[in-house]
Design a protein around this motif. Structure first.
Motif, mmCIF file in Angstrom:
data_model
loop_
_atom_site.group_PDB
_atom_site.id
_atom_site.type_symbol
_atom_site.label_atom_id
_atom_site.label_comp_id
_atom_site.label_asym_id
_atom_site.label_seq_id
_atom_site.Cartn_x
_atom_site.Cartn_y
_atom_site.Cartn_z
ATOM 1 N N PHE A 1 186.884 95.625 -73.640
ATOM 2 C CA PHE A 1 188.266 95.634 -73.176
ATOM 3 C C PHE A 1 188.356 96.365 -71.842
ATOM 4 O O PHE A 1 187.660 97.354 -71.607
ATOM 5 C CB PHE A 1 189.180 96.297 -74.203
ATOM 6 C CG PHE A 1 189.237 95.551 -75.512
ATOM 7 C CD1 PHE A 1 189.144 94.175 -75.556
ATOM 8 C CD2 PHE A 1 189.366 96.242 -76.708
ATOM 9 C CE1 PHE A 1 189.186 93.485 -76.751
ATOM 10 C CE2 PHE A 1 189.418 95.569 -77.918
ATOM 11 C CZ PHE A 1 189.319 94.186 -77.945
ATOM 12 N N ALA A 2 189.213 95.825 -70.960
ATOM 13 C CA ALA A 2 189.362 96.390 -69.616
ATOM 14 C C ALA A 2 190.817 96.793 -69.386
ATOM 15 O O ALA A 2 191.714 96.404 -70.128
ATOM 16 C CB ALA A 2 188.918 95.370 -68.570
ATOM 17 N N SER A 3 191.005 97.581 -68.338
ATOM 18 C CA SER A 3 192.371 98.009 -67.999
ATOM 19 C C SER A 3 192.848 97.372 -66.708
ATOM 20 O O SER A 3 193.982 97.587 -66.289
ATOM 21 C CB SER A 3 192.413 99.537 -67.865
ATOM 22 O OG SER A 3 191.481 99.968 -66.877
ATOM 23 N N ASP A 4 191.984 96.564 -66.070
ATOM 24 C CA ASP A 4 192.271 95.987 -64.764
ATOM 25 C C ASP A 4 192.392 94.469 -64.884
ATOM 26 O O ASP A 4 191.471 93.794 -65.364
ATOM 27 C CB ASP A 4 191.136 96.363 -63.794
ATOM 28 C CG ASP A 4 191.402 95.891 -62.368
ATOM 29 O OD1 ASP A 4 192.456 95.261 -62.138
ATOM 30 O OD2 ASP A 4 190.546 96.142 -61.495
ATOM 31 N N LEU A 5 193.505 93.931 -64.435
ATOM 32 C CA LEU A 5 193.725 92.483 -64.494
ATOM 33 C C LEU A 5 192.642 91.723 -63.741
ATOM 34 O O LEU A 5 192.197 90.666 -64.190
ATOM 35 C CB LEU A 5 195.105 92.148 -63.913
ATOM 36 C CG LEU A 5 195.440 90.644 -63.781
ATOM 37 C CD1 LEU A 5 195.479 89.979 -65.146
ATOM 38 C CD2 LEU A 5 196.761 90.457 -63.043
ATOM 39 N N ARG A 6 192.181 92.262 -62.627
ATOM 40 C CA ARG A 6 191.157 91.570 -61.825
ATOM 41 C C ARG A 6 189.902 91.308 -62.653
ATOM 42 O O ARG A 6 189.302 90.240 -62.570
ATOM 43 C CB ARG A 6 190.817 92.383 -60.583
ATOM 44 C CG ARG A 6 189.797 91.694 -59.688
ATOM 45 C CD ARG A 6 189.397 92.544 -58.492
ATOM 46 N NE ARG A 6 188.476 91.808 -57.632
ATOM 47 C CZ ARG A 6 188.829 90.977 -56.672
ATOM 48 N NH1 ARG A 6 190.117 90.780 -56.418
ATOM 49 N NH2 ARG A 6 187.937 90.344 -55.947
ATOM 50 N N GLU A 7 189.506 92.290 -63.442
ATOM 51 C CA GLU A 7 188.308 92.133 -64.265
ATOM 52 C C GLU A 7 188.467 90.956 -65.232
ATOM 53 O O GLU A 7 187.524 90.229 -65.511
ATOM 54 C CB GLU A 7 188.018 93.415 -65.041
ATOM 55 C CG GLU A 7 187.572 94.586 -64.184
ATOM 56 C CD GLU A 7 186.246 94.310 -63.493
ATOM 57 O OE1 GLU A 7 185.375 93.648 -64.108
ATOM 58 O OE2 GLU A 7 186.082 94.722 -62.338
ATOM 59 N N ASP A 8 189.656 90.786 -65.749
ATOM 60 C CA ASP A 8 189.907 89.684 -66.680
ATOM 61 C C ASP A 8 189.900 88.334 -65.967
ATOM 62 O O ASP A 8 189.342 87.363 -66.475
ATOM 63 C CB ASP A 8 191.248 89.898 -67.378
ATOM 64 C CG ASP A 8 191.506 88.851 -68.447
ATOM 65 O OD1 ASP A 8 191.001 89.023 -69.573
ATOM 66 O OD2 ASP A 8 192.191 87.853 -68.157
#
Length: 456
Positions: free
Chosen positions: A101-108
């Protein structure tokens, strides 16, 4: 740019934001909305973890917690909400071994397949486009996010998706992305037949089924449909044709409506031609018995692709009869409807027209006139409610048994004899008359045998 999104989607986005999280509509729904289409589904991505999503909403379903997905129920409608994530290693060429799980939209967004599918939207920010998706939509281009070799190595099904999106949208495929298709096409051998079939169906059901040509040119069909590659290389040295067998197939798919049975029929109707091709002393090609060969090959291919039985059976019958040409005379057409089947005869007419339109102009007017007359005769038969099958006969097996005939195979033979007569003389379809005729046939087996020998 403001998009028109459903009230329930906007409610979900606002509620997640009010709880302190980021939330966006993402992927295909954003792409389709920009194009002015009505999305089938609305996917939502968020910085909230699955358990946090569940805490915000009352009714949820754990549809994929391992991958961060929770379905939020709004009335009877469900909306998938997935936590921003980073995919792990794809060892099977289809699914990541794990996700983080990530906190950055870009990573998604950067893990997604194509730029046009890597845009996000919410009403407060508008469209978030970090990889040039809007520009590619404007220019009509399918382009991988980042390195195409990496994207296709992660998930081989994306190789077929690239061609499918190209066909659905009428877009070209960006050169580097197209080169990667060719390099990695062999990876499709790792994908299940069901997944391949689903993508193939979406492609040929698109406005541009002939874009299957791209799949041939990039080596995709060599893996998933090698029979078509053989057809693409098979010339048809005959005045009736102006294309190779494969090009004729591709053109014919464009000449039928976006119907699954019709499109698969045209895809496979001549698939057996290379196997039966002969060339005479004058250099002219012949394809005798190609309908039989195509029918057999089509069934084997469709079963290999795990297609549903209803589609297989209807397609099989249409291929069997696709080259059958009754005269444009009502008795001939009645017999044709009886042979081919009343249920698929309207489809058969569409197949015949598509086949004709994707041939050369040689004797075109003559072929068009014959088909026009056949269609007129068929409409007349339907309007008059004329008998074309055993179920339409004015009598049945029970009537014959009640008249004193013994149950058994002979009953069926007598009914076929009566149908044969009614196909010639529709006015004979009267119960009393047919019972008298049945009695004559029953007492005179030689007549029955003679009548059946003339049937069809």
């Amino acid at each position: 740019m403001l998009l028109d999104i459903p009230e329930k989607v906007e409610f979900i986005l606002n509620k997640l934001e009010a709880a302190g999280y980021e939330a966006y509509a993402v992927g295909g729904c954003v792409r389709d909305s920009v194009l002015g289409r009505n999305p089938n589904d609305w996917d939502i991505t968020t910085s909230a973890k699955p358990e946090e999503v569940k805490a915000v909403f009352g009714r949820t379903i754990d549809t994929g917690l391992k991958h961060g997905t929770v379905t939020v129920m709004m009335g009877k409608e469900g909306f998938e909400i997935t936590t921003y994530r980073i995919d792990g290693i794809y060892e099977d060429g289809r699914h990541p071994n794990d996700v983080t799980f990530a906190s950055d939209l870009r990573e998604d967004l950067k893990r997604r397949d194509f730029t046009i599918n890597a845009m996000a939207y919410n009403p407060s920010e508008g469209i978030v486009d970090l990889f040039g998706g809007m520009e590619d939509l404007k220019n009509g281009v399918i382009r991988c996010v980042g390195d195409p070799m990496e994207r296709f190595s992660e998930d081989a099904l994306r190789i077929m998706r690239a061609v499918r999106f190209s066909a659905q949208l009428g877009f070209s495929i960006e050169p580097d992305t197209r080169r990667a298709l060719s390099v990695l096409a062999e990876n499709l051998s790792m994908i299940s037949a069901e997944r391949v079939q689903a993508e193939l169906q979406k492609l040929i059901m698109s406005p541009h089924p002939d874009y299957l040509r791209i799949a041939c040119e990039t080596g995709i069909t060599a893996v998933v449909l090698p029979e078509l590659d053989v057809c693409m290389k098979t010339e048809q040295n005959t005045p009736y044709h102006c294309y190779t067998v494969g090009e004729h197939i591709l053109h014919s798919m464009c000449c039928v409506p976006q119907d699954k049975v019709l499109r698969f029929t045209m895809l496979f109707h001549d698939i057996g031609k290379p196997a039966v091709r002969t060339t005479d002393a004058d250099g002219r090609d012949h394809f005798k018995t190609h309908s039989i060969a195509s029918e057999k090959m089509a069934v084997n291919i469709m079963r290999r692709l795990k297609m549903d039985n209803d589609t297989i059976h209807k397609t099989e019958r249409l291929i069997r009869w696709h080259d059958y040409r009754p005269e444009g005379e009502i008795r001939s057409v009645r017999r044709a409807v009886s042979k081919i089947g009343e249920d698929i005869f309207p489809l058969y007419l569409k197949v015949q027209r598509a086949d004709m339109l994707s041939q050369s102009d040689y004797r075109r007017k003559e072929k068009e006139e014959r088909l026009r007359k056949v269609e007129e005769c068929y409409l007349e038969i339907m309007e008059k409610g004329q008998c074309v099958s055993l179920k339409d006969l004015a009598i049945n097996g029970s009537d014959l048994i009640a008249a004193g005939m013994k149950p058994g195979r002979e009953i069926g033979e007598i009914l076929k004899t009566l149908l044969n007569d009614v196909l010639e003389e529709p006015e004979h379809n009267q119960k009393a008359l047919l019972l008298r005729m049945a009695e004559q046939v029953f007492r005179n087996p030689a007549k029955k045998q003679s009548d059946n020998s003339n049937c069809g």
